[in-house]
Design an enzyme around this catalytic site. Structure first.
Site, PDB file in Angstrom:
ATOM      1  N   LYS A 272      15.157 -37.322  63.039  1.00  0.00           N
ATOM      2  CA  LYS A 272      15.589 -38.731  63.323  1.00  0.00           C
ATOM      3  C   LYS A 272      15.182 -39.478  61.844  1.00  0.00           C
ATOM      4  CE  LYS A 272      14.101 -39.590  67.980  1.00  0.00           C
ATOM      5  NZ  LYS A 272      15.700 -39.943  68.683  1.00  0.00           N
ATOM      6  N   ARG A 346      17.749 -34.077  77.793  1.00  0.00           N
ATOM      7  CA  ARG A 346      18.660 -33.443  78.711  1.00  0.00           C
ATOM      8  C   ARG A 346      18.469 -32.052  79.031  1.00  0.00           C
ATOM      9  NH1 ARG A 346      23.810 -35.802  75.652  1.00  0.00           N
ATOM     10  NH2 ARG A 346      21.795 -37.097  75.026  1.00  0.00           N
TER      11      ARG A 346
HETATM   12  N1  BES Z   1      14.051 -39.958  72.911  1.00  0.00           N
HETATM   13  C1  BES Z   1      15.588 -40.251  72.438  1.00  0.00           C
HETATM   14  C2  BES Z   1      16.199 -41.467  72.790  1.00  0.00           C
HETATM   15  C3  BES Z   1      15.272 -42.651  72.788  1.00  0.00           C
HETATM   16  C4  BES Z   1      15.808 -43.415  71.487  1.00  0.00           C
HETATM   17  C5  BES Z   1      14.330 -43.256  73.458  1.00  0.00           C
HETATM   18  C6  BES Z   1      15.017 -44.495  71.090  1.00  0.00           C
HETATM   19  C7  BES Z   1      13.821 -44.488  73.199  1.00  0.00           C
HETATM   20  C8  BES Z   1      14.172 -45.132  71.888  1.00  0.00           C
HETATM   21  C9  BES Z   1      16.549 -38.955  72.780  1.00  0.00           C
HETATM   22  O1  BES Z   1      15.834 -38.016  72.577  1.00  0.00           O
HETATM   23  C10 BES Z   1      17.422 -38.974  71.775  1.00  0.00           C
HETATM   24  O2  BES Z   1      17.099 -38.721  70.371  1.00  0.00           O
HETATM   25  N2  BES Z   1      18.758 -39.367  71.963  1.00  0.00           N
HETATM   26  C11 BES Z   1      19.953 -39.021  70.940  1.00  0.00           C
HETATM   27  C12 BES Z   1      20.832 -38.487  71.722  1.00  0.00           C
HETATM   28  C13 BES Z   1      22.205 -38.129  70.652  1.00  0.00           C
HETATM   29  C14 BES Z   1      21.578 -37.251  69.395  1.00  0.00           C
HETATM   30  C15 BES Z   1      22.952 -37.646  71.461  1.00  0.00           C
HETATM   31  C16 BES Z   1      20.440 -40.768  70.992  1.00  0.00           C
HETATM   32  O3  BES Z   1      20.398 -41.369  72.002  1.00  0.00           O
HETATM   33  O4  BES Z   1      20.443 -40.895  69.795  1.00  0.00           O
HETATM   34 MN    MN Z   2      15.669 -37.020  70.874  1.00  0.00          MN
END
Ligand code: BES
Ligand code: MN
Ligand code: ZN
Length: 493
Positions: A272, A346
């Site tokens: 990230k 997931r």
């Molecule tokens: N934990 C994150 C989602 C999240 C983002 C929760 C911001 C709270 C605040 C999750 O694991 C994630 O990174 N999701 C990605 C998925 C994508 C890579 C398909 C997302 O939503 O950006």
């Molecule tokens: Mn994630």
């Protein structure tokens, strides 16, 4: 195991004392908008005082507060007027908000003990217990890491009433709020302390006559064939813990509650951006909610059977971390191509769902997870995104969302989304691209729930609060605990 439940800052009691006789720092008088003559029974001096103030500084708007010295013919030192808004729009939520606002305000003003007049709230056919709930929730603080602690504390609230039913309702609210506190403490704790092992300790602290807890380590997860879950654990030096709790309050088939428990989500190799990454300690908010629900269920002795599952791990990059393109096999036998290691929630949930079905044959599954950034893109910070395969379950949760104001918004699971997550070389892949990523994440889980009645709650937008709300101080919101407890109390009887 001690140390996980610190208890409330404030004590609440119900006592049948007359408003004018109550010796306290401050008497709280709730007032609906524009109604300057609600307290005529408290005597001429209070009546006059309120009338006077209504001409200028106070009108009873929602959450409006005004503190004034009390006239000498009552025993309280001061009076707090708290606005309830328009009479026609009165609701449990507005009472809760008023409670949260009033309590935090009195604390900040240095008040130590308060009493609440209940007549006006009761006349609106609403419960003073909601005011008490807002007050308790609004006073939550997380000060464990601040070395100087000279905080102001509102120590007690006496709810002025003779009602035995109200006393019972307040006892219930204390049990639920205490579980919300428990959950928030876990979420607010930074990931260097809130490791999977520590989360397991928190689960073990709930052990009692009706709650049993098992903690599986890496070897156990390997033996169980949960390689999709394990794929997320590979970049971290922290031992993963797959935590399983059972609460037995009835003989029927259990309801499985599965909470995403990533104690820190860096994204893994699909790293990230660093801006805001510190917040990814709250990626275990789903797991914390599940623990909160089990704690409250057991305190309330709810006549239900629950299984709580927390697949806990960090998601970090590292020399042995899973790489984009890797393929892993789930407990159900399905193979998953991992396109993006940041879509890890997931993955751990897929094996948890598979495990729940294989080992417990639950009558239904609710998973709760900070699953997608797209959840906040769609709904902001105001609602949980909900998807599922069972109309009754979805509708029952909607009712509880209304009751608790932990609002849900249903999103679709169209058959066509299946295409989005088709892999060329495995059975399924873990991302469906940018478009529809809120729903394709849920569709991925649906592929593991299959025929079992299941609902998915995406709390990514609601689990963390950036700015104080009337009864939710900024930080972890503890969302999910009140919602699911309400569901258990109302739907499963
Ligand atoms: N934990 C994150 C989602 C999240 C983002 C929760 C911001 C709270 C605040 C999750 O694991 C994630 O990174 N999701 C990605 C998925 C994508 C890579 C398909 C997302 O939503 O950006
Ligand atoms: Mn994630
Ligand atoms: Zn995540």
């Amino acid at each position: 195991m001690q140390g996980f439940v610190l208890g409330f800052n404030m004590n609440i009691s119900v006592n049948n004392i007359k408003e004018t006789n109550c010796r306290c720092d401050v008497l709280i008088l709730p007032i609906t908008e524009g109604d300057s003559d609600l307290y005529k029974n408290l005597g001429a001096s209070i009546r006059k005082l309120i009338k006077k103030i209504f001409s200028k500084e106070f009108s009873g708007k929602q959450n409006e507060v005004l503190i004034i010295p009390a006239p000498s013919d009552i025993r309280a030192g001061r009076i707090l007027l708290i606005g309830l808004g328009k009479k026609a729009e009165a609701s449990a939520e507005r009472i809760r908000q008023a409670g949260g606002k009033a309590a935090a305000y009195l604390r900040d003003m240095g008040m130590k003990n308060a009493a609440l007049s209940t007549a006006v709230i009761s006349s609106l056919k609403l419960s003073p217990a909601d005011f008490a709930e807002g007050a308790l929730l609004g006073l939550y603080t997380f000060k464990k890491y601040q070395t100087k602690n000279n905080d102001k504390k509102l120590r007690s609230l006496i709810v002025l009433s003779h009602s035995r039913e109200l006393k019972k309702n307040i006892d219930r609210i204390k049990a639920i709020t205490s579980a919300v506190y428990f959950s928030k403490d876990l979420i607010n704790t930074p990931s260097n302390d809130m490791t999977p092992a520590h989360l397991a300790k928190a689960a073990l602290s709930l052990k009692n006559k009706r709650i049993s807890v098992k903690v599986f380590g890496r070897r156990d997860a390997e033996r169980l064939g949960m390689n999709v879950y394990l794929s997320v654990t590979k970049g971290s030096h922290e031992q993963p813990k797959f935590i399983v709790l059972e609460y037995k309050g009835a003989k029927s088939k259990p309801l499985a509650l599965i909470g995403k428990s990533i104690t820190f989500d860096s994204g893994g190799i699909s790293l990230k951006p660093s801006d805001g990454m510190e917040k990814m300690k709250y990626d275990m908010a789903g797991g914390a909610a599940v623990l909160g629900v089990l704690k409250a269920a057991s305190e309330l002795k709810l006549p239900v059977n629950l299984v709580g599952i927390l697949p806990a791990t960090e998601n970090l990059p590292g020399g042995s971390a899973t790489k984009p393109g890797d393929i892993a096999k789930a407990i159900t036998g399905k193979t998953v191509e991992i396109i993006n290691t940041d879509a890890e929630g997931r993955l751990i949930l897929a094996d948890a769902i598979g495990y729940a079905i294989k080992h417990f044959k639950p009558k239904a599954i609710i998973d709760i997870a900070t699953l997608t950034g797209a959840c906040s893109v769609a709904l902001g910070n105001e609602a949980i995104a909900m998807m599922g395969n069972d109309r009754k379950l979805l509708d029952d949760i909607k009712k509880s969302a209304k009751n608790t104001y932990e609002r849900v918004w249903e999103m679709p699971l169209f058959d066509e989304y299946k295409e989005y997550i088709k892999s060329d070389i495995a059975d399924i892949k873990n991302t469906g691209g940018k478009n529809g990523s809120l729903v394709t994440a849920a569709y991925f889980l649906y592929e593991f729930a299959e025929k079992t009645p299941w609902v998915h709650l995406d709390i990514a937008g609601t689990a963390w609060v950036e700015k104080d709300k009337p009864y939710i101080p900024k930080g972890a919101s503890g969302i999910g605990v009140r919602l699911i407890i309400d569901y258990l109390r109302s739907a499963l009887r």
